[in-house]
Design a protein around this motif. Sequence first.
Motif, PDB file in Angstrom:
ATOM      1  N   SER A  13      36.598  21.146  50.338  1.00 17.61           N
ATOM      2  CA  SER A  13      36.621  22.530  50.390  1.00 17.61           C
ATOM      3  C   SER A  13      35.109  23.184  50.503  1.00 17.61           C
ATOM      4  O   SER A  13      33.911  22.894  49.999  1.00 17.61           O
ATOM      5  CB  SER A  13      37.417  23.508  49.051  1.00 17.61           C
ATOM      6  N   ASN A  15      32.361  25.899  49.958  1.00 20.55           N
ATOM      7  CA  ASN A  15      31.686  26.809  48.828  1.00 20.55           C
ATOM      8  C   ASN A  15      31.370  28.669  48.781  1.00 20.55           C
ATOM      9  O   ASN A  15      31.461  28.691  50.402  1.00 20.55           O
ATOM     10  CB  ASN A  15      30.056  26.959  48.044  1.00 20.55           C
ATOM     11  N   LEU A  34      36.083  21.521  37.160  1.00 19.35           N
ATOM     12  CA  LEU A  34      37.407  22.080  38.174  1.00 19.35           C
ATOM     13  C   LEU A  34      38.230  23.405  37.461  1.00 19.35           C
ATOM     14  O   LEU A  34      39.528  23.113  36.813  1.00 19.35           O
ATOM     15  CB  LEU A  34      37.836  21.226  38.677  1.00 19.35           C
ATOM     16  N   PHE A  36      40.940  27.044  38.269  1.00 23.27           N
ATOM     17  CA  PHE A  36      41.259  27.545  39.344  1.00 23.27           C
ATOM     18  C   PHE A  36      41.407  28.978  38.337  1.00 23.27           C
ATOM     19  O   PHE A  36      42.219  28.881  37.748  1.00 23.27           O
ATOM     20  CB  PHE A  36      43.456  26.598  39.201  1.00 23.27           C
ATOM     21  N   VAL A  69      37.303  27.608  41.510  1.00 22.50           N
ATOM     22  CA  VAL A  69      39.103  27.660  42.743  1.00 22.50           C
ATOM     23  C   VAL A  69      39.641  29.227  43.089  1.00 22.50           C
ATOM     24  O   VAL A  69      39.919  29.214  41.681  1.00 22.50           O
ATOM     25  CB  VAL A  69      39.778  26.154  43.094  1.00 22.50           C
ATOM     26  N   SER A  70      40.138  29.327  43.663  1.00 23.37           N
ATOM     27  CA  SER A  70      40.592  30.122  44.016  1.00 23.37           C
ATOM     28  C   SER A  70      40.907  30.482  45.388  1.00 23.37           C
ATOM     29  O   SER A  70      40.339  29.563  46.274  1.00 23.37           O
ATOM     30  CB  SER A  70      40.308  31.606  43.600  1.00 23.37           C
ATOM     31  N   LYS A  71      42.133  31.166  45.881  1.00 25.41           N
ATOM     32  CA  LYS A  71      42.006  31.655  47.035  1.00 25.41           C
ATOM     33  C   LYS A  71      41.670  32.141  47.950  1.00 25.41           C
ATOM     34  O   LYS A  71      41.743  32.996  49.365  1.00 25.41           O
ATOM     35  CB  LYS A  71      43.847  31.415  47.742  1.00 25.41           C
ATOM     36  N   HIS A  77      34.253  35.650  47.054  1.00 28.26           N
ATOM     37  CA  HIS A  77      33.209  34.738  46.562  1.00 28.26           C
ATOM     38  C   HIS A  77      31.782  35.142  46.472  1.00 28.26           C
ATOM     39  O   HIS A  77      31.460  35.098  45.525  1.00 28.26           O
ATOM     40  CB  HIS A  77      33.109  33.053  46.422  1.00 28.26           C
ATOM     41  N   LEU A  91      35.423  27.822  44.478  1.00 29.04           N
ATOM     42  CA  LEU A  91      35.640  26.775  46.203  1.00 29.04           C
ATOM     43  C   LEU A  91      36.477  27.953  47.170  1.00 29.04           C
ATOM     44  O   LEU A  91      37.358  28.327  46.542  1.00 29.04           O
ATOM     45  CB  LEU A  91      35.584  25.692  46.185  1.00 29.04           C
ATOM     46  N   ASP A  93      39.154  27.992  48.759  1.00 26.79           N
ATOM     47  CA  ASP A  93      40.901  26.949  49.467  1.00 26.79           C
ATOM     48  C   ASP A  93      41.813  27.745  49.987  1.00 26.79           C
ATOM     49  O   ASP A  93      43.300  28.273  49.771  1.00 26.79           O
ATOM     50  CB  ASP A  93      41.322  26.745  47.631  1.00 26.79           C
ATOM     51  N   LEU A  98      43.952  22.704  48.089  1.00 28.32           N
ATOM     52  CA  LEU A  98      43.072  21.976  46.740  1.00 28.32           C
ATOM     53  C   LEU A  98      44.585  22.418  45.527  1.00 28.32           C
ATOM     54  O   LEU A  98      44.678  21.498  44.638  1.00 28.32           O
ATOM     55  CB  LEU A  98      41.839  22.789  46.456  1.00 28.32           C
ATOM     56  N   CYS A  99      44.695  23.487  45.590  1.00 27.60           N
ATOM     57  CA  CYS A  99      45.417  24.661  44.861  1.00 27.60           C
ATOM     58  C   CYS A  99      47.279  23.743  44.286  1.00 27.60           C
ATOM     59  O   CYS A  99      47.451  23.507  43.085  1.00 27.60           O
ATOM     60  CB  CYS A  99      46.079  26.251  44.821  1.00 27.60           C
TER      61      CYS A  99
END
Length: 154
Positions: A13, A15, A34, A36, A69-71, A77, A91, A93, A98-99
């Motif tokens: 994914s 960054n 990791l 989320f 990690v988020s969408k 970010h 990341l 996503d 990934l989620c």
Amino acid sequence: MLEKHQQAPQFSSKNQFNEPVNLSDYAGKKNVVLYFYPKDDTPGCTIEANQFTQLAEEFAKADTVVIGVSKDSCASHTDFIKKFDLKLDLLADVNGELCESYGVWQEREKNGVKSMAMLRSTFIIDKQGVLVEAAYGVTPEGHAQEILEKVKTL
């Protein structure tokens, strides 16, 4: 949902710098935390990111990298990291693959309305790529310290 002692799902994914990050990049070298979270720059997510940042040196001493990690997009970010001087990779996503692979994109019901949402969750992956922790539905406050204590036992 994933469980301890199974192989962590592989991922690739982008960054905050729009650079690819792969789980395999850390194989044999580093443990990976990791985590989320639902959305950049929201109250709970900011608490969690700031607390992981405050403990960044201790995670590094424990041979561990912390990745959020988020969408949200790479640009979102970048803004989040700059605003709070965060010391971790985030990341993007955006497509949710990934989620989905970690089982954190789940249906929830709020005020009688069902919708899909991110379940705040954290996974500790050892240097062999095995899940040593799979925590779903975590609370942001104090969570980073709790995860650090578990990482120190690896």
